[in-house]
Design a protein around this motif. Structure first.
Motif, PDB file in Angstrom:
ATOM      1  N   TYR A   1       0.849  -1.196   0.000  1.00 56.58           N
ATOM      2  CA  TYR A   1       0.000   0.000   0.000  1.00 56.58           C
ATOM      3  C   TYR A   1       0.888   1.251   0.000  1.00 56.58           C
ATOM      4  O   TYR A   1       1.790   1.366   0.826  1.00 56.58           O
ATOM      5  CB  TYR A   1      -0.902  -0.031   1.244  1.00 56.58           C
ATOM      6  N   ILE A   2       0.607   2.166  -0.905  1.00 55.90           N
ATOM      7  CA  ILE A   2       1.388   3.413  -0.954  1.00 55.90           C
ATOM      8  C   ILE A   2       0.454   4.613  -0.822  1.00 55.90           C
ATOM      9  O   ILE A   2      -0.395   4.859  -1.681  1.00 55.90           O
ATOM     10  CB  ILE A   2       2.211   3.503  -2.259  1.00 55.90           C
ATOM     11  N   ASP A   3       0.641   5.335   0.281  1.00 53.29           N
ATOM     12  CA  ASP A   3      -0.206   6.482   0.611  1.00 53.29           C
ATOM     13  C   ASP A   3       0.513   7.761   0.139  1.00 53.29           C
ATOM     14  O   ASP A   3       1.369   8.285   0.846  1.00 53.29           O
ATOM     15  CB  ASP A   3      -0.406   6.479   2.132  1.00 53.29           C
ATOM     16  N   THR A   4       0.165   8.231  -1.051  1.00 53.16           N
ATOM     17  CA  THR A   4       0.909   9.386  -1.592  1.00 53.16           C
ATOM     18  C   THR A   4       0.548  10.682  -0.861  1.00 53.16           C
ATOM     19  O   THR A   4       1.372  11.585  -0.757  1.00 53.16           O
ATOM     20  CB  THR A   4       0.667   9.564  -3.110  1.00 53.16           C
ATOM     21  N   GLY A   5      -0.675  10.752  -0.333  1.00 52.75           N
ATOM     22  CA  GLY A   5      -1.068  11.936   0.438  1.00 52.75           C
ATOM     23  C   GLY A   5      -0.148  12.120   1.643  1.00 52.75           C
ATOM     24  O   GLY A   5       0.175  13.244   2.036  1.00 52.75           O
ATOM     25  N   ALA A   6       0.284  10.980   2.229  1.00 52.19           N
ATOM     26  CA  ALA A   6       1.166  11.044   3.404  1.00 52.19           C
ATOM     27  C   ALA A   6       2.491  11.722   3.045  1.00 52.19           C
ATOM     28  O   ALA A   6       3.105  12.379   3.890  1.00 52.19           O
ATOM     29  CB  ALA A   6       1.418   9.635   3.939  1.00 52.19           C
ATOM     30  N   MET A   7       2.918  11.574   1.802  1.00 55.13           N
ATOM     31  CA  MET A   7       4.188  12.195   1.390  1.00 55.13           C
ATOM     32  C   MET A   7       4.043  13.726   1.349  1.00 55.13           C
ATOM     33  O   MET A   7       4.915  14.462   1.799  1.00 55.13           O
ATOM     34  CB  MET A   7       4.621  11.644   0.028  1.00 55.13           C
ATOM     35  N   TYR A   8       2.906  14.197   0.818  1.00 54.75           N
ATOM     36  CA  TYR A   8       2.659  15.654   0.795  1.00 54.75           C
ATOM     37  C   TYR A   8       2.450  16.166   2.219  1.00 54.75           C
ATOM     38  O   TYR A   8       2.878  17.260   2.572  1.00 54.75           O
ATOM     39  CB  TYR A   8       1.442  15.980  -0.072  1.00 54.75           C
ATOM     40  N   ARG A   9       1.779  15.364   3.037  1.00 54.21           N
ATOM     41  CA  ARG A   9       1.552  15.755   4.432  1.00 54.21           C
ATOM     42  C   ARG A   9       2.878  15.841   5.189  1.00 54.21           C
ATOM     43  O   ARG A   9       3.073  16.740   6.012  1.00 54.21           O
ATOM     44  CB  ARG A   9       0.642  14.725   5.132  1.00 54.21           C
ATOM     45  N   ALA A  10       3.780  14.889   4.922  1.00 54.71           N
ATOM     46  CA  ALA A  10       5.065  14.873   5.620  1.00 54.71           C
ATOM     47  C   ALA A  10       5.853  16.155   5.306  1.00 54.71           C
ATOM     48  O   ALA A  10       6.402  16.794   6.210  1.00 54.71           O
ATOM     49  CB  ALA A  10       5.867  13.635   5.215  1.00 54.71           C
ATOM     50  N   LEU A  11       5.865  16.537   4.042  1.00 46.13           N
ATOM     51  CA  LEU A  11       6.591  17.762   3.685  1.00 46.13           C
ATOM     52  C   LEU A  11       5.921  18.980   4.323  1.00 46.13           C
ATOM     53  O   LEU A  11       6.599  19.908   4.792  1.00 46.13           O
ATOM     54  CB  LEU A  11       6.666  17.915   2.156  1.00 46.13           C
ATOM     55  N   THR A  12       4.587  18.961   4.368  1.00 43.62           N
ATOM     56  CA  THR A  12       3.848  20.076   4.981  1.00 43.62           C
ATOM     57  C   THR A  12       4.198  20.187   6.462  1.00 43.62           C
ATOM     58  O   THR A  12       4.451  21.284   6.980  1.00 43.62           O
ATOM     59  CB  THR A  12       2.326  19.849   4.814  1.00 43.62           C
ATOM     60  N   TRP A  13       4.231  19.056   7.134  1.00 41.72           N
ATOM     61  CA  TRP A  13       4.567  19.046   8.569  1.00 41.72           C
ATOM     62  C   TRP A  13       5.962  19.626   8.786  1.00 41.72           C
ATOM     63  O   TRP A  13       6.175  20.471   9.653  1.00 41.72           O
ATOM     64  CB  TRP A  13       4.505  17.610   9.112  1.00 41.72           C
TER      65      TRP A  13
END
Ligand code: DC
Length: 227
Positions: A32-44
């Motif tokens: 499973y690959i959660d691409t939203g989490a990648m954008y969220r991580a950079l936002t954080w």
């Protein structure tokens, strides 16, 4: 069933993509690959470092110095930034309300898309996001566009928050979801849009397991596998 398929699941915030994608991946023994989490991580990270989410150049510089990893550990999905676990931190309202600004920049998207394409190179993935079927994996074997009404999506988030004892305001959530929909569908680069060859599933009156079973059947039909 299959070994090398990639499955793309796109749709608006709160449609149930991540829950469905995780369960489907488990059922197929896919990653499973959660691409939203990648954008969220950079936002954080940007919020931590006080980098303006509207400054594409500075954000891109930050991204170059930030190692974002999606780690699957014995059935659990963790997000790490420079080796620290930020799985919970990236789900706050502050991150949710800023992530669409980070995700609108073309330099940021180009880098994220390239990372995501590498992750799917070997196949065997269920990837969820907004632009998977249109930009990240235009050749994905199965493309799903998962939707639900704004009211239903807000209701689901509201119930999820309450079940975790997190204070929640339904009307505010509804407003935030509608705002995020607008930002994600109206942005210039890779807006949220159904791919022409995607199958749309409206989950408003479906349970999670009905959606998973429905997609599983579509996958089985595509591969010609007999259940
Ligand atoms: O799926 P999510 O709510 O965790 O996504 C967070 C934000 O990231 C969402 O508002 C839009 C953006 N996003 C995107 O632009 N492209 C993706 N492939 C995934 C998410």
């Amino acid at each position: 069933m299959t070994t090398l398929m990639n499955i793309a699941i796109d749709g608006p915030a709160g449609a149930g993509k991540s829950t469905v994608a995780k369960l489907l991946a488990e059922k197929l023994m896919f990653v499973y690959i959660d691409t939203g989490a990648m954008y969220r991580a950079l936002t954080w990270k940007a919020l931590q470092e006080k980098v303006d989410v509207n400054n594409e150049h500075l954000l891109n510089k930050l991204l170059q110095q930030t190692d974002i990893q999606l780690v699957n550990q014995s059935g659990e999905h963790h997000v790490k930034i420079n080796n620290s676990d930020v799985t919970e931190d990236i789900r706050t309202t502050l991150v949710s309300n800023n992530v669409s600004y980070v995700a609108k920049h073309s330099l940021i998207r180009a880098e994220m898309v390239s990372k995501q394409q590498k992750l799917a190179e070997q196949g065997g993935t269920v990837m969820d996001g907004r632009d998977i079927g249109t930009a990240v994996l235009p050749k994905a074997d199965v493309k799903i566009f998962l939707t639900a009404s704004v009211d239903e999506r807000a209701k689901r988030r509201h119930e999820e928050q309450l079940s975790k004892d997190i204070p929640s305001d339904y009307l505010q959530l509804r407003e935030e979801i509608a705002k995020r929909d607008q930002l994600d569908t109206e942005r210039k680069v890779a807006p949220l849009k159904k791919a022409v060859d995607a199958i749309e599933i409206d989950s408003t009156s479906m349970t999670i397991s009905e959606v998973v079973d429905h997609i599983y059947t579509i996958v089985a039909e595509r591969t010609g596998a007999v259940e």
